[in-house]
Design an enzyme around this catalytic site. Sequence first.
Site, PDB file in Angstrom:
ATOM      1  N   GLU A  62      28.788  67.294  50.115  1.00 21.42           N
ATOM      2  CA  GLU A  62      28.422  68.491  49.352  1.00 21.42           C
ATOM      3  C   GLU A  62      29.569  69.462  49.533  1.00 21.42           C
ATOM      4  O   GLU A  62      29.700  70.089  50.584  1.00 21.42           O
ATOM      5  CB  GLU A  62      27.114  69.093  49.891  1.00 21.42           C
ATOM      6  CG  GLU A  62      25.893  68.203  49.738  1.00 21.42           C
ATOM      7  CD  GLU A  62      25.500  67.955  48.295  1.00 21.42           C
ATOM      8  OE1 GLU A  62      26.003  68.648  47.399  1.00 21.42           O
ATOM      9  OE2 GLU A  62      24.701  67.037  48.063  1.00 21.42           O
TER      10      GLU A  62
ATOM     11  N   GLU B 121      37.936  78.242  44.629  1.00 20.67           N
ATOM     12  CA  GLU B 121      36.687  78.805  45.160  1.00 20.67           C
ATOM     13  C   GLU B 121      37.007  80.039  46.004  1.00 20.67           C
ATOM     14  O   GLU B 121      37.788  79.961  46.956  1.00 20.67           O
ATOM     15  CB  GLU B 121      35.972  77.760  46.014  1.00 20.67           C
ATOM     16  CG  GLU B 121      34.617  78.236  46.502  1.00 20.67           C
ATOM     17  CD  GLU B 121      33.823  77.138  47.202  1.00 20.67           C
ATOM     18  OE1 GLU B 121      34.386  76.414  48.034  1.00 20.67           O
ATOM     19  OE2 GLU B 121      32.617  77.024  46.912  1.00 20.67           O
TER      20      GLU B 121
ATOM     21  N   CYS C  86      27.657  77.792  47.770  1.00 28.52           N
ATOM     22  CA  CYS C  86      28.423  76.813  46.999  1.00 28.52           C
ATOM     23  C   CYS C  86      28.079  76.896  45.521  1.00 28.52           C
ATOM     24  O   CYS C  86      28.908  76.610  44.673  1.00 28.52           O
ATOM     25  CB  CYS C  86      28.224  75.411  47.542  1.00 28.52           C
ATOM     26  SG  CYS C  86      26.509  74.959  47.758  1.00 28.52           S
TER      27      CYS C  86
ATOM     28  N   LYS D 288      26.172  68.034  63.941  1.00 24.74           N
ATOM     29  CA  LYS D 288      27.224  68.938  64.428  1.00 24.74           C
ATOM     30  C   LYS D 288      27.236  70.172  63.535  1.00 24.74           C
ATOM     31  O   LYS D 288      27.720  70.151  62.407  1.00 24.74           O
ATOM     32  CB  LYS D 288      28.610  68.283  64.414  1.00 24.74           C
ATOM     33  CG  LYS D 288      29.548  69.113  65.296  1.00 24.74           C
ATOM     34  CD  LYS D 288      30.976  69.142  64.872  1.00 24.74           C
ATOM     35  CE  LYS D 288      31.309  69.921  63.656  1.00 24.74           C
ATOM     36  NZ  LYS D 288      31.223  71.403  63.796  1.00 24.74           N
TER      37      LYS D 288
END
Length: 510
Positions: free
Chosen positions: A239, A373, A273, A166
């Site tokens: 992750e 983040e 990331c 997906k």
Amino acid sequence: MSIDTRQTTTIESINPATGEVIGTVPEMGEGEVREAVQRARRAYELWSCLPFERRAEHILSVCDLMIDRAREIARSISRETGKPIGDAYITELFTTADLIHFYARKGKKIMRPRQVSTGLFLNKKAYKIYQPLGVVAVISPWNYPFSLTMGPVVSALFAGNTVVLKPSEFTPFVGKLVGELFEDVGAHSGIVQVVTGGGRTGEALVRAGVQKVVFTGSVETGRKVMRAAADTLTPVVMELGGKDPMIVLDDADIERAANAAVWGAFSNCGQTCTSIERVYVTEGVYDEFVSKVVEKTKALRVGYSEGSETYDVGSLTRPAQLDIVEEHIKDAVEKGARILTGGHRIEDKKPGYFYEPTVLVDVDHRMQIMREETFGPVLPIMKVRNRDEAVRLANESRYGLAASVWTKDTKEAERLVEEVQAGGVVVNDCLAHYGVPSLPFGGVKESGIGRTHGAEGLIEFCEVKSVLVDRFGPKRELFWYPAPSWLTPLLDRTIRILYRRGLPRKLTRG
Ligand code: TXE
């Protein structure tokens, strides 16, 4: 939670650099997701029985096709993400091709059966074998919609699993392209199924009876995925995000470190990331480092082109990223940070989501920009007294994906590698460890669970089966029924002889 079994809506994919509508895809419901899982399960019956070499040969053919279509794929990635085409080649196509060739070369050895010692059972043989899991769900993000999709997909396939993918609702056409590559190569149809949709489709997939879920995305969504997976005890690989620190010490090569900081913070518009999200520089080189970073940041060319113009930094991929960037910068400035360059959305490139590459100083850990983040083109730099302060601040984070340390002193670098809490540490470089296929990739703390890439990344997609074989076949073992009367005294003697330390103690009774 019940989810509609029918497709109800469609999702529009938009080029974030131009606002152009690329197309629409269906938002698939539970029924369609379950059908895809069933198709993948049927394909598994044949695929999982193939010898490793046949699977590797097939995946290499997909890689060949990917290279034949490299331009088309890079363009498609660029259109759905807003990143420069060159970036798409380096960070999406090269990394994928290299990973495929690595597993094709090394995968068989990584998964070969391994004999192990039998301990007390001298009359037996013990070994372990690696078997595929079944159908693996891959839920992938939009920032690297090709490599962060192909990575887990091919790893699962090399290990003998089939996949239901997906892709992110922001990059569904790149996801569909991945599915097409596997279909167009001919044989082994059905080993990669693609379902399109947003979070509801993702949740339906997690609940659809798959054997493992590989999720790449935010910590918050990762939590939701784990909650859903807990209902069926489905294992997960996560992750998640990062707030990666860069530590620059007085003896570092400042020119190289400044070049790296600019690339590591702004490539992919900061939506990586492992991007450099905060820098700690020791006092002796702070001014020099900052002035070089600012000069290099000002020279960056920001824009988007489907033609021959070359840009360094593209647009953000989602409108929500713009909001986060603006919020983090506002919060930092209100608490005393100074903007040395950047700090605004680029108005004349609207409706594209372009933001000026931004350098901030006078930052500290009260500010969101140093804790959360940002995932945007912002580089906050903080002056520190010494390496201990840098390490303390680097570790003062709920994240632990990657870090980079900059010093010419090899021993000091080794100490920093030990002390910094991260899944990966890069010395005098940044981000590059992701591109080394033999290195396992993943995070500690809230940055993730499990590993992709390397031997660990392949074993992640296997069930380890333990096998014990009796070699001589006596009619009964010592401890089988009926228990003889001498057994307990014998065991009492034996446990002392075997496990007491030192000969005198072994021979002592009581
Ligand atoms: O990610 P989400 P978003 C970080 C980055 C960014 C933030 C949010 O900080 O600002 O995450 O990004 C699917 N069950 N990263 O909102 O929601 C979703 O459809 C199952 C870090 O785009 O995590 C998509 O396919 N699936 C990062 C995928 O999860 C669900 C990459 C990721 O979406 C779901 C991207 C649900 N309930 C963002 N809800 C990295 N680690 O590289 C959503 N999804």
